[in-house]
Motif scaffolding. Sequence first.
Motif, PDB file in Angstrom:
ATOM      1  N   GLY A   1      95.829 -50.293  -9.270  1.00  0.00           N
ATOM      2  CA  GLY A   1      95.640 -50.218 -10.704  1.00  0.00           C
ATOM      3  C   GLY A   1      96.520 -49.205 -11.424  1.00  0.00           C
TER       4      GLY A   1
ATOM      5  N   THR B   1      99.892 -47.397 -13.003  1.00  0.00           N
ATOM      6  CA  THR B   1     101.112 -47.821 -13.674  1.00  0.00           C
ATOM      7  C   THR B   1     102.316 -47.065 -13.118  1.00  0.00           C
ATOM      8  OG1 THR B   1     100.935 -46.142 -15.390  1.00  0.00           O
ATOM      9  CG2 THR B   1      99.827 -48.266 -15.816  1.00  0.00           C
TER      10      THR B   1
ATOM     11  N   ASN C   1     100.932 -53.767 -13.051  1.00  0.00           N
ATOM     12  CA  ASN C   1      99.907 -53.236 -13.946  1.00  0.00           C
ATOM     13  C   ASN C   1     100.471 -52.877 -15.312  1.00  0.00           C
ATOM     14  OD1 ASN C   1      97.816 -53.424 -12.016  1.00  0.00           O
ATOM     15  ND2 ASN C   1      98.596 -51.591 -11.032  1.00  0.00           N
TER      16      ASN C   1
END
Length: 80
Positions: free
Chosen positions: A22, A24, A51
């Motif tokens: 999850g 970035t 993501n």
Amino acid sequence: MVGSLANGPEVMGDTDHEGHRGWTLNQLDAIDAQVVADTSPDMVLLMAGTNDSATDTSGTMVSDLRNLLVSLTTASPTLA
């Protein structure tokens, strides 16, 4: 395999990794220099960017990925 995390099937023997579900590109970029310093990897398998597609443009994603790659190779020039 190296990293601050460990999980997966025990039959693998070595379950260390630095995978952050999850996260970035910017989040990874914020920790990469310290992780490289702590673990001294010989190579990096980078699976990242998906993501970012929920909120960023492709141009922003390319720029963020470039920043992460530059940061990784600066932290450990032998990865270049």
